[in-house]
Motif scaffolding. Structure first.
Motif, short mmCIF file in Angstrom:
data_model
loop_
_atom_site.label_atom_id
_atom_site.label_comp_id
_atom_site.label_asym_id
_atom_site.label_seq_id
_atom_site.Cartn_x
_atom_site.Cartn_y
_atom_site.Cartn_z
N VAL A 209 40.74 48.98 53.85
CA VAL A 209 41.24 49.46 52.18
C VAL A 209 42.24 48.78 51.07
O VAL A 209 42.12 48.53 50.18
CB VAL A 209 41.89 50.90 52.44
CG1 VAL A 209 42.77 51.67 51.50
CG2 VAL A 209 40.59 52.07 53.49
N ALA A 210 43.46 48.43 52.25
CA ALA A 210 44.09 47.31 51.64
C ALA A 210 43.79 45.60 50.55
O ALA A 210 43.70 45.89 49.44
CB ALA A 210 44.79 46.63 52.35
N ALA A 211 42.39 45.84 51.74
CA ALA A 211 41.78 44.41 50.74
C ALA A 211 41.09 44.99 49.46
O ALA A 211 40.86 43.89 48.36
CB ALA A 211 40.95 44.22 51.31
N PHE A 212 40.37 46.02 49.58
CA PHE A 212 39.50 46.84 47.90
C PHE A 212 40.81 46.47 46.99
O PHE A 212 40.45 46.40 45.91
CB PHE A 212 38.46 47.61 49.37
CG PHE A 212 37.34 46.98 49.16
CD1 PHE A 212 36.52 46.83 47.97
CD2 PHE A 212 37.40 46.79 50.51
CE1 PHE A 212 35.27 46.09 48.60
CE2 PHE A 212 36.11 46.77 50.91
CZ PHE A 212 34.88 46.16 49.55
N ILE A 213 41.86 47.09 47.78
CA ILE A 213 43.14 48.05 46.77
C ILE A 213 43.70 46.17 46.13
O ILE A 213 43.81 46.52 44.87
CB ILE A 213 44.24 48.44 47.66
CG1 ILE A 213 43.38 50.23 47.71
CG2 ILE A 213 45.23 48.32 46.84
CD1 ILE A 213 44.32 50.79 48.50
N ILE A 214 43.65 45.64 46.67
CA ILE A 214 44.10 44.30 45.91
C ILE A 214 43.22 43.32 45.60
O ILE A 214 43.95 43.24 44.39
CB ILE A 214 44.61 43.25 47.04
CG1 ILE A 214 45.72 43.81 48.15
CG2 ILE A 214 44.88 41.71 47.64
CD1 ILE A 214 45.62 43.06 49.48
N ALA A 215 41.79 43.07 45.88
CA ALA A 215 40.66 42.94 45.04
C ALA A 215 40.79 43.67 43.61
O ALA A 215 40.85 43.39 42.79
CB ALA A 215 39.95 42.88 45.72
N ALA A 216 40.73 44.70 43.77
CA ALA A 216 41.32 45.79 41.95
C ALA A 216 41.97 45.44 41.24
O ALA A 216 41.76 45.71 40.04
CB ALA A 216 40.91 47.17 42.89
N ILE A 217 43.32 44.86 42.10
CA ILE A 217 44.70 44.45 41.11
C ILE A 217 44.46 43.11 40.66
O ILE A 217 44.40 43.17 39.37
CB ILE A 217 45.80 45.29 41.95
CG1 ILE A 217 45.52 46.71 42.74
CG2 ILE A 217 46.90 44.25 41.29
CD1 ILE A 217 47.05 46.52 43.51
N VAL A 218 43.95 42.48 41.45
CA VAL A 218 43.78 40.90 40.70
C VAL A 218 43.29 40.13 40.10
O VAL A 218 43.32 38.99 39.64
CB VAL A 218 44.56 40.32 42.71
CG1 VAL A 218 45.86 40.27 42.82
CG2 VAL A 218 43.32 40.14 43.29
#
Length: 259
Positions: A209-218
């Protein structure tokens, strides 16, 4: 009183005055600057700053409509942007030597079991960072620009600004380079006993979940680049868990291994 003799300190007699440490640090910084300068001078002669920028812009230019070109909105951009790329390329090429100087500076203050941990991490982190940058340039850029241009209205003529493109490229390179460092972070956290391997295994779902959130941000707001960043992060997390078990087993202090 114990009959077992105390283990001899490997670092005994290696202490140096603080001033001598500063002098050594200065010398190594000078070597790093000279190395980067030499590489930059060679790149300035061949292939040249302009050709380096053309190489960096190739993934975008390949997907621009026929007849479209990139533009410079600032008077000094045609000079400054290629120069920045030249320095960036020189630093990346000289990075193994830079990291070697860092290693040579800190190695005398490390025990043998610590050297077994640090040296592989320095080498592997360098390789992984380059792998992230290469993956971004050769795969992600082409897919992202193709996806974006497919949504562009026919009435719009794309003419990206070279300075904005440089900022975009550096952000993406940094994002993917750091994302590929996930195994290093996992190994270090596990080796320092900040978190156990079993706990890392149980946190897989949270990390995804954190990986997809980070990917969506950066990354840009497109599905292609987000998946291209999140999926490798998840796979590299598993690689980190596997590597952590090996490092913990092979980089213990002698007294811990005997225990």
């Amino acid at each position: 009183m114990s009959d077992t003799p105390e283990r001899e300190d490997e670092l005994a007699g290696t202490e140096q005055p603080f001033v001598q440490h500063l002098m050594e640090l200065r010398d190594r910084l000078i070597r790093v600057i000279v190395a980067v300068g030499i590489v930059a001078a060679v790149l300035a002669l061949y292939p040249g700053p302009g050709q380096l920028y053309d190489l960096l812009a190739k993934p975008l230019v390949a997907h621009l409509p026929q007849g479209s070109t990139m533009i410079a909105t600032s008077v000094i951009s045609p000079f400054m942007v290629p120069l920045k790329i030249l320095l960036m390329a020189a630093f990346l090429i000289a990075l193994p030597y830079v990291l070697y100087q860092v290693w040579a500076f800190v190695a005398p203050g490390l025990y043998s079991h610590e050297k077994k941990l640090v040296l592989p991490l320095v080498v592997s982190s360098t390789v992984l960072f380059f792998m992230g940058v290469a993956f971004c340039y050769f795969f992600v850029f082409g897919q992202v620009f193709k996806f974006i241009q497919s949504f562009a209205p026919k009435s719009i003529t794309a003419a990206p600004d070279i300075e904005a493109y440089l900022g975009f490229v550096l952000t993406m390179f940094l994002a993917f380079g750091l994302a590929f460092e996930v195994p290093i972070a996992v190994v270090v956290l596990a080796r320092l006993n900040v978190i156990t391997v079993e706990k890392l295994k149980s946190m897989r779902g949270y990390f995804i979940v954190a990986a997809f959130i980070i990917a969506a941000i950066v990354t840009p707001p497109d599905v292609v680049s987000q998946l291209a960043l999140a999926i490798p992060m998840c796979l590299l997390y598993e690689v980190g868990i596997w590597a952590a078990q090996i490092f913990i087993r092979n980089t213990q202090a002698p007294e811990d291994a005997q225990a």
